[in-house]
Scaffold this motif. Structure first.
Motif, PDB file in Angstrom:
ATOM      1  N   VAL A  28      31.392  29.608  38.061  1.00  0.00           N
ATOM      2  CA  VAL A  28      32.243  30.933  37.713  1.00  0.00           C
ATOM      3  C   VAL A  28      33.771  30.932  37.481  1.00  0.00           C
ATOM      4  O   VAL A  28      34.166  31.499  36.514  1.00  0.00           O
ATOM      5  CB  VAL A  28      31.995  31.385  38.732  1.00  0.00           C
ATOM      6  CG1 VAL A  28      32.659  33.171  39.064  1.00  0.00           C
ATOM      7  CG2 VAL A  28      30.341  31.746  39.462  1.00  0.00           C
ATOM      8  N   ARG A  29      34.084  30.042  37.599  1.00  0.00           N
ATOM      9  CA  ARG A  29      35.791  29.938  37.400  1.00  0.00           C
ATOM     10  C   ARG A  29      35.552  29.728  35.845  1.00  0.00           C
ATOM     11  O   ARG A  29      36.830  30.063  35.216  1.00  0.00           O
ATOM     12  CB  ARG A  29      36.543  28.387  38.508  1.00  0.00           C
ATOM     13  CG  ARG A  29      37.669  28.512  38.377  1.00  0.00           C
ATOM     14  CD  ARG A  29      38.278  27.546  38.960  1.00  0.00           C
ATOM     15  NE  ARG A  29      37.924  27.353  40.729  1.00  0.00           N
ATOM     16  CZ  ARG A  29      38.526  27.738  41.475  1.00  0.00           C
ATOM     17  NH1 ARG A  29      39.531  28.755  40.868  1.00  0.00           N
ATOM     18  NH2 ARG A  29      38.035  27.947  42.610  1.00  0.00           N
ATOM     19  N   LYS A  30      34.935  28.603  35.606  1.00  0.00           N
ATOM     20  CA  LYS A  30      34.833  28.425  34.361  1.00  0.00           C
ATOM     21  C   LYS A  30      34.651  29.034  33.334  1.00  0.00           C
ATOM     22  O   LYS A  30      35.676  29.634  32.980  1.00  0.00           O
ATOM     23  CB  LYS A  30      34.551  26.696  33.935  1.00  0.00           C
ATOM     24  CG  LYS A  30      34.361  26.536  32.505  1.00  0.00           C
ATOM     25  CD  LYS A  30      33.022  26.215  31.635  1.00  0.00           C
ATOM     26  CE  LYS A  30      33.553  25.186  30.823  1.00  0.00           C
ATOM     27  NZ  LYS A  30      33.433  26.585  29.599  1.00  0.00           N
ATOM     28  N   MET A  31      33.412  30.128  33.579  1.00  0.00           N
ATOM     29  CA  MET A  31      33.323  31.796  33.098  1.00  0.00           C
ATOM     30  C   MET A  31      34.846  32.246  33.026  1.00  0.00           C
ATOM     31  O   MET A  31      34.435  32.584  31.901  1.00  0.00           O
ATOM     32  CB  MET A  31      32.317  32.399  33.966  1.00  0.00           C
ATOM     33  CG  MET A  31      31.333  33.902  32.522  1.00  0.00           C
ATOM     34  SD  MET A  31      31.896  34.444  33.445  1.00  0.00           S
ATOM     35  CE  MET A  31      31.024  34.443  35.018  1.00  0.00           C
ATOM     36  N   ILE A  32      35.041  32.889  33.644  1.00  0.00           N
ATOM     37  CA  ILE A  32      35.940  33.661  34.173  1.00  0.00           C
ATOM     38  C   ILE A  32      36.964  33.006  33.140  1.00  0.00           C
ATOM     39  O   ILE A  32      37.723  34.204  32.041  1.00  0.00           O
ATOM     40  CB  ILE A  32      36.426  33.416  35.448  1.00  0.00           C
ATOM     41  CG1 ILE A  32      36.021  34.515  36.154  1.00  0.00           C
ATOM     42  CG2 ILE A  32      37.933  34.587  35.405  1.00  0.00           C
ATOM     43  CD1 ILE A  32      35.618  34.492  37.865  1.00  0.00           C
ATOM     44  N   LYS A  65      32.425  42.404  32.479  1.00  0.00           N
ATOM     45  CA  LYS A  65      31.383  41.657  32.151  1.00  0.00           C
ATOM     46  C   LYS A  65      31.229  40.466  32.760  1.00  0.00           C
ATOM     47  O   LYS A  65      30.352  39.790  33.050  1.00  0.00           O
ATOM     48  CB  LYS A  65      31.920  41.572  30.919  1.00  0.00           C
ATOM     49  CG  LYS A  65      31.740  41.457  29.587  1.00  0.00           C
ATOM     50  CD  LYS A  65      32.197  41.827  28.010  1.00  0.00           C
ATOM     51  CE  LYS A  65      32.313  42.984  27.077  1.00  0.00           C
ATOM     52  NZ  LYS A  65      33.246  41.907  26.179  1.00  0.00           N
ATOM     53  N   ILE A  66      33.017  39.799  33.525  1.00  0.00           N
ATOM     54  CA  ILE A  66      32.828  38.950  34.819  1.00  0.00           C
ATOM     55  C   ILE A  66      31.386  38.934  35.406  1.00  0.00           C
ATOM     56  O   ILE A  66      31.254  38.316  36.381  1.00  0.00           O
ATOM     57  CB  ILE A  66      33.851  38.729  34.936  1.00  0.00           C
ATOM     58  CG1 ILE A  66      35.455  38.856  34.136  1.00  0.00           C
ATOM     59  CG2 ILE A  66      34.677  37.879  36.363  1.00  0.00           C
ATOM     60  CD1 ILE A  66      36.833  38.136  33.592  1.00  0.00           C
ATOM     61  N   PHE A  67      32.182  40.560  36.277  1.00  0.00           N
ATOM     62  CA  PHE A  67      31.128  40.606  37.812  1.00  0.00           C
ATOM     63  C   PHE A  67      29.533  40.982  37.209  1.00  0.00           C
ATOM     64  O   PHE A  67      28.692  40.936  38.442  1.00  0.00           O
ATOM     65  CB  PHE A  67      31.729  41.749  38.558  1.00  0.00           C
ATOM     66  CG  PHE A  67      32.871  41.329  39.160  1.00  0.00           C
ATOM     67  CD1 PHE A  67      32.814  40.184  39.682  1.00  0.00           C
ATOM     68  CD2 PHE A  67      34.061  41.832  38.760  1.00  0.00           C
ATOM     69  CE1 PHE A  67      34.015  40.179  40.690  1.00  0.00           C
ATOM     70  CE2 PHE A  67      35.615  41.157  38.950  1.00  0.00           C
ATOM     71  CZ  PHE A  67      35.601  40.382  40.280  1.00  0.00           C
ATOM     72  N   LEU A  68      29.064  41.542  36.351  1.00  0.00           N
ATOM     73  CA  LEU A  68      28.216  41.396  36.272  1.00  0.00           C
ATOM     74  C   LEU A  68      27.537  40.882  35.470  1.00  0.00           C
ATOM     75  O   LEU A  68      26.223  40.185  36.384  1.00  0.00           O
ATOM     76  CB  LEU A  68      28.016  43.363  34.818  1.00  0.00           C
ATOM     77  CG  LEU A  68      28.025  44.284  34.897  1.00  0.00           C
ATOM     78  CD1 LEU A  68      28.080  44.979  33.546  1.00  0.00           C
ATOM     79  CD2 LEU A  68      26.662  44.648  35.630  1.00  0.00           C
ATOM     80  N   ALA A  69      27.951  39.946  35.106  1.00  0.00           N
ATOM     81  CA  ALA A  69      27.652  38.167  34.693  1.00  0.00           C
ATOM     82  C   ALA A  69      27.459  37.392  36.200  1.00  0.00           C
ATOM     83  O   ALA A  69      26.600  36.871  36.573  1.00  0.00           O
ATOM     84  CB  ALA A  69      28.837  37.651  33.137  1.00  0.00           C
ATOM     85  N   ILE A  70      27.996  37.564  36.921  1.00  0.00           N
ATOM     86  CA  ILE A  70      28.143  37.343  37.933  1.00  0.00           C
ATOM     87  C   ILE A  70      27.054  37.792  39.077  1.00  0.00           C
ATOM     88  O   ILE A  70      25.901  36.315  39.291  1.00  0.00           O
ATOM     89  CB  ILE A  70      29.313  36.931  39.310  1.00  0.00           C
ATOM     90  CG1 ILE A  70      30.592  35.996  38.530  1.00  0.00           C
ATOM     91  CG2 ILE A  70      28.954  37.033  40.678  1.00  0.00           C
ATOM     92  CD1 ILE A  70      31.720  36.794  39.301  1.00  0.00           C
TER      93      ILE A  70
END
Length: 97
Positions: A28-32, A65-70
């Protein structure tokens, strides 16, 4: 950058695979980061929520987008708040007619 505070609870799937959660956090850190944001703070918490994170993103669309992906991964559910820094707070209050 916009700041978001997210209150997070593990889903049944997430708690069953809790031992994998440090690897998921790294992903998640990398995706963000790949989306132009940053995971600023991470806390394991006791009480109504299992985790609290502070994330910065370039804008609200990216934050969404970040929180929907999480959430789409199925391991956690998030309740996300847009946060304003003290400087932003002071500007907002000063601008009230």
């Amino acid at each position: 950058m916009a700041t978001y505070i997210s209150l997070i609870n593990y889903t049944d799937q997430g708690i069953k695979t809790i031992k994998n959660s440090p690897n998921r956090l790294d992903a998640v850190r990398k995706m963000i980061g790949d989306m132009g944001g940053e995971l600023k703070d991470f806390y394991l918490t006791l009480g109504a929520y299992d985790l609290v994170v502070v994330v910065e993103a370039p804008d609200d669309e990216t934050g969404a987008k970040i929180f929907l992906a999480i959430g789409a991964a199925g391991n956690v559910r998030t309740t996300t708040l847009k946060a304003f820094s003290e400087d932003e707070y002071r500007r907002i209050i000063a601008a009230i007619p």
